[in-house]
Write an enzyme that holds these catalytic residues in place. Structure first.
Site, short mmCIF file in Angstrom:
data_model
loop_
_atom_site.label_atom_id
_atom_site.label_comp_id
_atom_site.label_asym_id
_atom_site.label_seq_id
_atom_site.Cartn_x
_atom_site.Cartn_y
_atom_site.Cartn_z
N LYS A 181 0.94 -1.10 -0.05
CA LYS A 181 0.14 0.10 0.07
C LYS A 181 0.83 1.14 -0.02
O LYS A 181 1.50 1.67 0.93
CB LYS A 181 -0.85 -0.02 1.25
CG LYS A 181 -1.95 1.13 1.33
CD LYS A 181 -2.00 1.91 2.45
CE LYS A 181 -2.72 3.07 2.10
NZ LYS A 181 -2.01 4.27 1.61
N GLU A 256 9.34 1.75 11.26
CA GLU A 256 10.41 2.56 10.96
C GLU A 256 9.68 3.79 11.15
O GLU A 256 9.08 4.01 10.13
CB GLU A 256 11.26 2.25 9.68
CG GLU A 256 12.69 3.09 9.71
CD GLU A 256 12.47 4.38 8.93
OE1 GLU A 256 12.26 5.27 9.94
OE2 GLU A 256 12.42 4.50 8.00
N CYS A 289 13.70 11.11 7.45
CA CYS A 289 13.51 10.54 8.78
C CYS A 289 14.93 10.54 9.41
O CYS A 289 14.79 10.89 10.85
CB CYS A 289 12.78 9.09 8.74
SG CYS A 289 13.81 7.97 7.91
N GLU A 384 9.22 16.13 15.56
CA GLU A 384 9.72 16.09 14.26
C GLU A 384 8.75 16.99 13.53
O GLU A 384 7.49 16.85 13.18
CB GLU A 384 9.47 14.63 13.57
CG GLU A 384 9.96 14.29 12.52
CD GLU A 384 9.88 12.86 11.72
OE1 GLU A 384 10.98 12.58 11.35
OE2 GLU A 384 8.85 12.37 11.89
#
Length: 487
Positions: A181, A256, A289, A384
Site C-alpha cells: 500500500k 520504522e 526521517c 519531528e
C-alpha cells in the site's frame, strides 16, 4: 488523462490497483497532484475494504506456490525485476520527480539504481542464508528460515519506490507474498513496479498493489487475520494505530518511524566538514526521517560554525526539481507546508530566532530555515517537523552534548563530527540511536541493521535481520539414534 491511465513525463501509468495479476478499478478515485506546481496528474483508484480483502486473498492463494519455489528460482526472478527497473530508470526517475518533488538528478543517479540494488542484494543474500548446525548432547540442531505468509507493506511518500522495494525485495526473497500500500500522496511508481514485476515473470498474486487512504483501505489490511507480517514506515501516531489494529491477530510488526536526530559538532572537528554535514540535512527539502535536524555545536566554535553554515546554505538553489541546478525541491503537499510553517511560527512566537528562512516560499516551497535561541523542552526541539527546518544549540562538555542529544523520545540516528577518535568512541557508545555516523552522513549498507530505538521504531531490517523478520525461524533437533535400516 484517459480512464484508468495517466501520462506523466511522457510515461503511461495505470491508475488502478494490481490484484492477483490483474488491474482492478474502484468505483471512486482520489486526485494525485504534483508538488512542483500543484497540478493534478492522475485520478487514482481509491481502495476500500473490498479491494483490501481481495488483495490479501490473492496473496494467500499465491503463497503456497511461491513459498515452495526453490531459492535459486526466486532469486532469478528478483534479478529479473532488477533488470526491469534498470531498463526503465529514466521513466521511473521522471515519474517519481513529478509525483513527489524530489530532485530528478538524485533519482537518476542514486535512488533508482538503489531500487534495483534492493532486489539484487536480497536475491543474492537469500542464496547464502544459512546457520551452522550445532550439537546438543549428541543431537543436531538445524536452523531454517521458513516463509511466513502474506505480508502487508505500508510505505511513505518521501522516497516512495526506494523505501517500498526496501521492504518488497526481502519479503519476496523470503518466500512471502506481498500486498503493497503506497502513500496516497505518491502512488505512481508503485503501479509501475507492478508492471515491471509482471513483465519479469513474477507469478500472479505474489505482488499486489492497493492504493487509497489508510482509514479506508489500510485498516482493512492491517487487521486482516490472514496477514502474517506488517511493515510500516511513517509517523508515530499512525504506527500506534496500526499496532492496535494488528494486536487482535498478534501479527508481528516492523516499524520504522520518525526521528529528531542530533548532529554533534565538537571544537576539534573539521569545521568545513561539519558545515557540509549540517547543510546536507536540507536534502529532499528536509523530508528525511534520518535527518539530523538538531545541530548541537560546542560553544567555543558555535559562532564560526554558524557563520560558515549561513554562507554555504545561502548558496543553495530552491526550485523546480527537474532542473539540474536545483538543490532543494518542493514540499510534498500543501498540508505539509502548513504543518511546517505552524511549527516555525510557534517557535518564533516562543522566542526563537530565524538565522535564515523562517517562512514559506511560493507554492509548496518552504525556505531552508535555521532557528537559534530554542529551549531544550520546546516543541521545535522535541517534535519531528519533517521539513527544511534545523535548530542550533550549544554545549560545553561531552556530558552536556550527550544529554542534549539523547533528551527526546526518539532514537533513530545521530551524527558526530570530531577530530578525536577516542572521543568518537566514548560519545557514540552513549548515544541512543539505531545508526550513528562519525564524520559522515547517510552511508548505508544493506548488510547492516537498520531501525530505531524508543519512539523511532520497533525491530531491525537489513541483511539477515530482514529474513529474521519476514520468516518464521525454525530449529529442527534430530536425535543420533532411532533410524530404521533402509538399506
Amino acid at each position: 488523462m484517459s480512464e484508468h491511465r495517466t501520462t506523466v513525463a511522457g510515461v503511461a501509468v495505470d491508475t488502478r490497483h494490481w490484484i492477483g495479476g490483474q488491474r482492478v478499478a474502484s468505483p471512486r478515485t482520489f486526485t494525485d497532484a504534483s508538488p512542483i506546481d500543484g497540478a493534478p496528474i492522475g485520478e487514482i483508484s481509491r481502495g476500500t475494504a473490498v479491494e483490501a480483502r481481495a488483495a490479501v486473498a490473492a496473496a494467500k492463494a499465491a503463497f503456497p506456490g511461491w513459498a515452495a519455489t526453490p531459492r535459486a528460482e526466486r532469486a532469478r526472478l528478483l534479478h529479473a525485476v532488477a533488470d526491469g527497473v534498470e531498463k526503465r530508470t529514466e521513466e521511473l526517475a521522471n515519474v517519481e520527480t513529478v509525483d513527489n518533488g524530489a530532485l530528478l538528478r538524485s533519482h537518476r543517479r542514486g535512488v533508482m539504481p538503489r531500487v534495483a540494488h534492493n532486489f539484487r542484494f536480497f536475491a543474492d543474500w537469500l542464496l547464502t542464508l544459512e546457520h551452522e548446525d550445532f550439537a546438543t548432547r549428541g543431537h543436531t540442531n538445524h536452523v531454517t528460515w521458513d516463509p511466513a505468509g502474506p505480508c502487508v507493506l505500508i510505505t511513505p511518500w518521501n522516497a516512495p519506490l526506494m523505501l517500498a522495494t526496501w521492504k518488497v525485495a526481502p519479503a519476496l526473497a523470503a518466500g512471502n507474498t506481498v500486498v503493497l500500500k503506497p502513500a496516497e500522496w505518491s502512488p505512481l511508481t508503485a503501479s509501475l513496479l507492478a508492471d515491471i514485476a509482471a513483465e519479469a515473470g513474477l507469478p500472479a498474486g505474489v505482488l499486489n498493489v492497493v492504493q487509497g487512504y489508510g482509514s479506508e483501505v489500510g485498516d482493512a489490511l492491517t487487521s486482516h487475520p490472514d496477514v502474517r507480517r506488517i511493515s510500516f514506515t511513517g509517523s508515530v501516531p499512525t504506527a500506534q494505530h496500526i499496532a492496535a489494529s494488528a494486536a487482535a491477530n498478534l501479527t508481528p510488526l516492523s516499524l520504522e518511524l520518525g526521528g529528531k536526530s542530533p548532529l554533534l559538532v565538537f571544537a576539534d572537528a573539521d569545521l568545513d566538514l561539519a558545515v557540509d554535514l549540517a547543510v546536507e540535512q536540507y536534502d529532499n527539502a528536509g523530508q528525511v526521517c534520518l535527518a539530523a535536524t538538531r545541530l548541537l555545536v560546542e560553544e567555543a566554535v558555535a559562532e564560526e560554525f554558524t557563520r560558515r553554515f549561513v554562507a554555504k546554505a545561502s548558496r543553495l538553489r530552491q526550485g523546480d526539481p527537474r532542473e539540474e541546478s536545483t538543490d532543494i525541491g518542493p514540499t510534498i503537499h500543501p498540508r505539509q507546508v502548513a504543518k511546517i510553517d505552524g511549527f516555525v511560527r510557534r517557535a518564533l512566537a516562543a522566542g526563537a530566532r530565524a538565522v535564515i528562512g523562517g517562512h514559506p516560499g511560493e507554492g509548496q516551497y518552504y525556505a531552508p530555515t535555521l532557528l537559534t535561541d530554542v529551549r531544550q523542552d520546546s516543541e521545535i526541539v522535541q517534535e519531528e517537523v519533517f521539513g527544511p527546518v534545523l535548530t542550533l544549540q550549544t554545549f560545553t562538555s561531552e556530558d552536556d552534548a550527550v544529554h542534549l542529544a539523547n533528551d527526546t523520545r526518539f532514537g533513530l540516528a545521530a551524527t558526530l563530527a570530531t577530530g578525536d577518535p577516542e572521543r568518537a568512541e566514548r560519545v557514540t557508545a552513549r548515544l541512543v540511536a539505531g545508526t550513528v555516523w562519525v564524520n559522515c552522513f547517510f552511508v548505508r549498507d544493506l548488510k547492516a541493521p537498520f531501525g530505531g530505538s524508543r519512539h523511532s521504531g520497533i525491530g531491525r531490517e537489513g541483511g539477515t535481520w530482514s529474513f529474521d523478520f519476514y520468516c518464521d525461524l525454525k530449529n529442527t533437533v534430530t536425535a543420533p539414534k532411532g533410524w530404521k535400516d533402509h538399506g
